[in-house]
Design a protein around this motif. Structure first.
Motif, PDB file in Angstrom:
ATOM      1  N   ASN A  11      -3.157   4.827  33.727  1.00 16.20           N
ATOM      2  CA  ASN A  11      -3.510   3.405  33.703  1.00 16.20           C
ATOM      3  C   ASN A  11      -4.026   3.003  32.330  1.00 16.20           C
ATOM      4  O   ASN A  11      -3.660   1.944  31.807  1.00 16.20           O
ATOM      5  CB  ASN A  11      -4.548   3.088  34.769  1.00 16.20           C
ATOM      6  N   LYS A  14      -1.129   2.696  29.982  1.00 12.05           N
ATOM      7  CA  LYS A  14      -0.364   1.466  30.230  1.00 12.05           C
ATOM      8  C   LYS A  14      -1.074   0.253  29.630  1.00 12.05           C
ATOM      9  O   LYS A  14      -0.438  -0.613  29.026  1.00 12.05           O
ATOM     10  CB  LYS A  14      -0.151   1.251  31.728  1.00 12.05           C
ATOM     11  N   PRO A  54      -2.982  -2.625  35.987  1.00  7.30           N
ATOM     12  CA  PRO A  54      -3.489  -1.766  37.055  1.00  7.30           C
ATOM     13  C   PRO A  54      -4.745  -2.401  37.656  1.00  7.30           C
ATOM     14  O   PRO A  54      -5.727  -2.642  36.952  1.00  7.30           O
ATOM     15  CB  PRO A  54      -3.819  -0.447  36.362  1.00  7.30           C
ATOM     16  N   TYR A  72      -0.285  -2.900  41.086  1.00 10.86           N
ATOM     17  CA  TYR A  72       0.050  -3.179  39.690  1.00 10.86           C
ATOM     18  C   TYR A  72       0.455  -4.630  39.581  1.00 10.86           C
ATOM     19  O   TYR A  72       1.513  -5.030  40.033  1.00 10.86           O
ATOM     20  CB  TYR A  72       1.168  -2.257  39.197  1.00 10.86           C
TER      21      TYR A  72
END
Length: 157
Positions: A11, A14, A54, A72
């Motif tokens: 996460n 990302k 997230p 998400y």
């Protein structure tokens, strides 16, 4: 042998990737000196917040607590409870001004040894979305529309 990254590490990666992409597009737009290119980082940030960040699901369950399952995107519900996607879609439509009859949160079927379910029938409750999730979604949509309009107005001048 390399270890697999944890969910928190994935996460975090990302988040860094998306914000890095938005910053790179912002630097690109700045260096080009063309106002209309600012739409790219605006749309990347909007897509990230609405469809890729997230977060937690946020659908308030029949017990009155927001769902804590991983999701998400603020528009996307968790995969663990298929009915949550319907509730999030209804909340988005309500936020945009479209009114549908609210859907009822379905409680789990009572077990054979569950005395309270036979003694006290539960009243169905209307499912809602956590207010923080709704606020951030609304601010993202309004900010994106305002940014896109501003970019187009600045590009005309």
């Amino acid at each position: 042998m390399a270890r697999r990254p944890t969910r928190a590490e994935r996460n975090r990666n990302k988040i860094i990737m998306w914000w890095g992409a938005a910053i790179l597009l912002g630097v690109f737009a700045w260096n080009q000196g063309r106002v209309e290119l600012w739409i790219l980082p605006i749309l990347v940030i909007a897509y990230y917040e609405l469809c890729a960040v997230p977060t937690l699901c946020g659908v308030e369950t029949s017990r009155g607590h927001p769902c804590k399952n991983q999701a998400y995107g603020r528009l996307i519900a968790c995969k663990d409870q298929p009915s949550h996607a319907v509730y999030k879609n209804d909340a988005l439509l309500r936020m945009l001004g479209f009114r549908r009859p609210p859907r009822q949160v379905s409680a789990p079927a009572p077990g054979p040894h569950d005395r309270t379910a036979t003694e006290l029938p539960m009243e169905p409750q209307v499912a809602t979305i956590e207010s923080k999730q709704t606020l951030i979604t609304l601010l993202t949509v309004v900010g994106t529309i305002a940014g896109v309009v501003q970019v187009f107005l600045a590009a005309k001048n």
